[in-house]
Design an enzyme around this catalytic site. Structure first.
Site, PDB file in Angstrom:
ATOM      1  N   GLY A  76       0.847  -1.186   0.000  1.00  0.00           N
ATOM      2  CA  GLY A  76       0.000   0.000   0.000  1.00  0.00           C
ATOM      3  C   GLY A  76       0.883   1.237   0.000  1.00  0.00           C
ATOM      4  O   GLY A  76       2.052   1.162   0.385  1.00  0.00           O
ATOM      5  N   GLN A  78       3.155   9.865   1.578  1.00  0.00           N
ATOM      6  CA  GLN A  78       4.461   9.181   1.687  1.00  0.00           C
ATOM      7  C   GLN A  78       5.407   9.565   0.556  1.00  0.00           C
ATOM      8  O   GLN A  78       6.608   9.322   0.632  1.00  0.00           O
ATOM      9  CB  GLN A  78       4.266   7.663   1.714  1.00  0.00           C
ATOM     10  CG  GLN A  78       3.510   7.197   2.961  1.00  0.00           C
ATOM     11  CD  GLN A  78       3.360   5.702   2.987  1.00  0.00           C
ATOM     12  OE1 GLN A  78       2.422   5.167   2.416  1.00  0.00           O
ATOM     13  NE2 GLN A  78       4.292   5.017   3.625  1.00  0.00           N
ATOM     14  N   CYS A  94       5.749  -0.163   7.783  1.00  0.00           N
ATOM     15  CA  CYS A  94       5.439   1.029   6.998  1.00  0.00           C
ATOM     16  C   CYS A  94       6.685   1.465   6.247  1.00  0.00           C
ATOM     17  O   CYS A  94       7.770   1.522   6.826  1.00  0.00           O
ATOM     18  CB  CYS A  94       4.963   2.151   7.918  1.00  0.00           C
ATOM     19  SG  CYS A  94       4.534   3.666   7.026  1.00  0.00           S
ATOM     20  N   LEU A  95       6.519   1.787   4.962  1.00  0.00           N
ATOM     21  CA  LEU A  95       7.664   2.226   4.152  1.00  0.00           C
ATOM     22  C   LEU A  95       8.241   3.538   4.687  1.00  0.00           C
ATOM     23  O   LEU A  95       9.402   3.837   4.415  1.00  0.00           O
ATOM     24  CB  LEU A  95       7.230   2.394   2.693  1.00  0.00           C
ATOM     25  CG  LEU A  95       6.820   1.088   1.988  1.00  0.00           C
ATOM     26  CD1 LEU A  95       6.179   1.394   0.639  1.00  0.00           C
ATOM     27  CD2 LEU A  95       8.023   0.164   1.813  1.00  0.00           C
ATOM     28  N   HIS A 140      -4.591   1.253   7.492  1.00  0.00           N
ATOM     29  CA  HIS A 140      -3.245   1.816   7.661  1.00  0.00           C
ATOM     30  C   HIS A 140      -3.070   3.025   6.731  1.00  0.00           C
ATOM     31  O   HIS A 140      -2.538   4.064   7.138  1.00  0.00           O
ATOM     32  CB  HIS A 140      -2.219   0.710   7.359  1.00  0.00           C
ATOM     33  CG  HIS A 140      -0.786   1.124   7.317  1.00  0.00           C
ATOM     34  ND1 HIS A 140       0.157   0.642   8.212  1.00  0.00           N
ATOM     35  CD2 HIS A 140      -0.102   1.953   6.478  1.00  0.00           C
ATOM     36  CE1 HIS A 140       1.340   1.177   7.910  1.00  0.00           C
ATOM     37  NE2 HIS A 140       1.218   1.964   6.864  1.00  0.00           N
ATOM     38  N   GLU A 141      -3.554   2.916   5.496  1.00  0.00           N
ATOM     39  CA  GLU A 141      -3.419   4.020   4.533  1.00  0.00           C
ATOM     40  C   GLU A 141      -4.312   5.202   4.912  1.00  0.00           C
ATOM     41  O   GLU A 141      -3.888   6.360   4.796  1.00  0.00           O
ATOM     42  CB  GLU A 141      -3.765   3.551   3.110  1.00  0.00           C
ATOM     43  CG  GLU A 141      -2.938   2.389   2.571  1.00  0.00           C
ATOM     44  CD  GLU A 141      -1.454   2.522   2.793  1.00  0.00           C
ATOM     45  OE1 GLU A 141      -0.943   3.656   2.887  1.00  0.00           O
ATOM     46  OE2 GLU A 141      -0.785   1.474   2.895  1.00  0.00           O
ATOM     47  N   HIS A 182      -2.684   7.368   7.364  1.00  0.00           N
ATOM     48  CA  HIS A 182      -1.709   8.295   6.757  1.00  0.00           C
ATOM     49  C   HIS A 182      -2.388   9.586   6.288  1.00  0.00           C
ATOM     50  O   HIS A 182      -1.803  10.667   6.377  1.00  0.00           O
ATOM     51  CB  HIS A 182      -1.040   7.653   5.527  1.00  0.00           C
ATOM     52  CG  HIS A 182       0.123   6.766   5.824  1.00  0.00           C
ATOM     53  ND1 HIS A 182       1.258   7.203   6.478  1.00  0.00           N
ATOM     54  CD2 HIS A 182       0.359   5.463   5.525  1.00  0.00           C
ATOM     55  CE1 HIS A 182       2.133   6.203   6.556  1.00  0.00           C
ATOM     56  NE2 HIS A 182       1.609   5.127   5.993  1.00  0.00           N
TER      57      HIS A 182
HETATM   58  O1  GNR Z   1       4.038  -2.552   2.619  1.00  0.00           O
HETATM   59  C1  GNR Z   1       3.363  -2.430   3.654  1.00  0.00           C
HETATM   60  N1  GNR Z   1       3.044  -3.533   4.364  1.00  0.00           N
HETATM   61  C2  GNR Z   1       2.113  -3.541   5.393  1.00  0.00           C
HETATM   62  C3  GNR Z   1       2.042  -4.663   6.203  1.00  0.00           C
HETATM   63  C4  GNR Z   1       1.129  -4.732   7.218  1.00  0.00           C
HETATM   64  C5  GNR Z   1       0.263  -3.687   7.424  1.00  0.00           C
HETATM   65  C6  GNR Z   1       0.318  -2.554   6.649  1.00  0.00           C
HETATM   66  C7  GNR Z   1       1.240  -2.483   5.618  1.00  0.00           C
HETATM   67  S1  GNR Z   1       1.282  -1.078   4.604  1.00  0.00           S
HETATM   68  C8  GNR Z   1       2.952  -1.076   4.123  1.00  0.00           C
HETATM   69  C9  GNR Z   1       3.217  -0.008   3.088  1.00  0.00           C
HETATM   70  C10 GNR Z   1       2.967   1.354   3.692  1.00  0.00           C
HETATM   71  O2  GNR Z   1       3.719   1.911   4.445  1.00  0.00           O
HETATM   72  N2  GNR Z   1       1.818   1.908   3.406  1.00  0.00           N
HETATM   73  O3  GNR Z   1       1.509   3.087   3.965  1.00  0.00           O
HETATM   74 NI    NI Z   2       2.568   3.198   5.828  1.00  0.00          NI
END
Ligand code: GNR
Ligand code: NI
Length: 188
Positions: free
Chosen positions: A46, A51, A94-95, A136-137, A140
Site C-alpha cells: 500500500g 508518503q 510502513c515504508l 493503515h493508509e 496516513h
Molecule cells: O508494505 C506495507 N506492508 C504492510 C504490512 C502490514 C500492514 C500494513 C502495511 S502497509 C505497508 C506499506 C505502507 O507503508 N503503506 O503506507
Molecule cells: Ni505506511
C-alpha cells in the site's frame, strides 16, 4: 511513469492532513500511476500520497503476492463507511518507518467508499490483510502513522531512534561537504 522518493520518519510532512481531491484529472491519474510503480518497486502492499510528499487523499493498494497476481486498487478520497466490532491483530510495517514492525489491532472488516480513476463513486468490503492495509493508509491521510497505535513508550523509542539516525546522517553529510567542497560558494 516515474519512481518517486518515499519520505520517512522524522520528516514532519508525514504529519500533514491530506486534502480532498476535487477533480480526477490527468495530473491525479499520473500521480496514481507513479505511486503504483513506486509501491511495487519498494516493495510494499500500500502507499498513501503523503508518503511521496503529496498531501492529497490518494492511496494505491495491491496485496497480490506475485507479479502474475497483481490487482491494483486506486482509491481517491477513501472513507471507511462501516467497521466491524470484531478486531484483528496484524504485524504491521510502513515504508515511512523502515525496518520496524509491530502488532496493531484494527476492525477485522471494513466497508470502504472512494472515487475510482473515472471519478465514479465505488464501495467494497475488505477483510484480512486488505482491511488492515486500507485502514493503515487512511491513517496516513490524517497525518497518522501505525506507531501512533502503540504504547507511548514503544512509539517514543521508535521516534527517537529515527531522529538520532537523521542527526548522524546530517553530521556525515556536513563532514563530506567540508572534505570535498562542490564549489567555492559551498566552501565559503
Ligand atoms: O508494505 C506495507 N506492508 C504492510 C504490512 C502490514 C500492514 C500494513 C502495511 S502497509 C505497508 C506499506 C505502507 O507503508 N503503506 O503506507
Ligand atoms: Ni505506511
Amino acid at each position: 511513469m516515474a519512481l518517486l522518493p518515499i519520505i520517512t520518519l522524522p520528516d514532519p510532512r508525514l504529519r500533514k492532513v491530506s486534502q480532498l481531491v476535487e477533480r480526477v484529472d490527468a495530473e491525479i491519474l499520473q500521480l496514481l500511476d507513479d505511486m503504483l510503480e513506486t509501491m511495487y518497486e519498494a516493495p510494499g502492499v500500500g502507499l498513501a500520497a503523503i508518503q511521496v510528499a503529496v498531501a492529497r487523499r490518494i492511496v494505491v493498494v495491491d496485496i497480490g503476492k506475485t507479479e502474475e497476481e497483481r490487482s491494483p486498487l486506486f482509491l481517491i478520497n477513501p472513507e471507511v463507511v462501516w467497521a466491524s466490532e470484531e478486531l484483528s491483530s496484524y504485524n504491521e510495517g510502513c515504508l515511512s518507518v523502515p525496518d520496524y514492525f509491530d502488532d496493531v489491532k484494527r476492525p477485522a472488516r471494513v466497508r470502504v467508499r472512494h472515487l475510482d480513476r473515472a471519478g465514479e463513486m465505488q464501495e467494497f468490503d475488505a477483510e484480512g490483510l486488505l482491511a488492515t492495509v486500507v485502514q493503515h493508509e487512511l491513517e496516513h491521510l490524517e497525518g497518522g502513522l501505525f506507531i501512533d497505535n502503540l504504547s507511548r513508550l514503544k512509539r517514543e523509542r521508535v521516534v527517537k531512534k529515527f531522529a538520532k539516525a537523521a542527526r548522524m546522517d546530517e553530521i556525515v553529510a556536513q563532514r563530506r561537504a567540508q572534505a570535498a567542497p562542490q564549489s567555492e560558494e559551498a566552501e565559503a
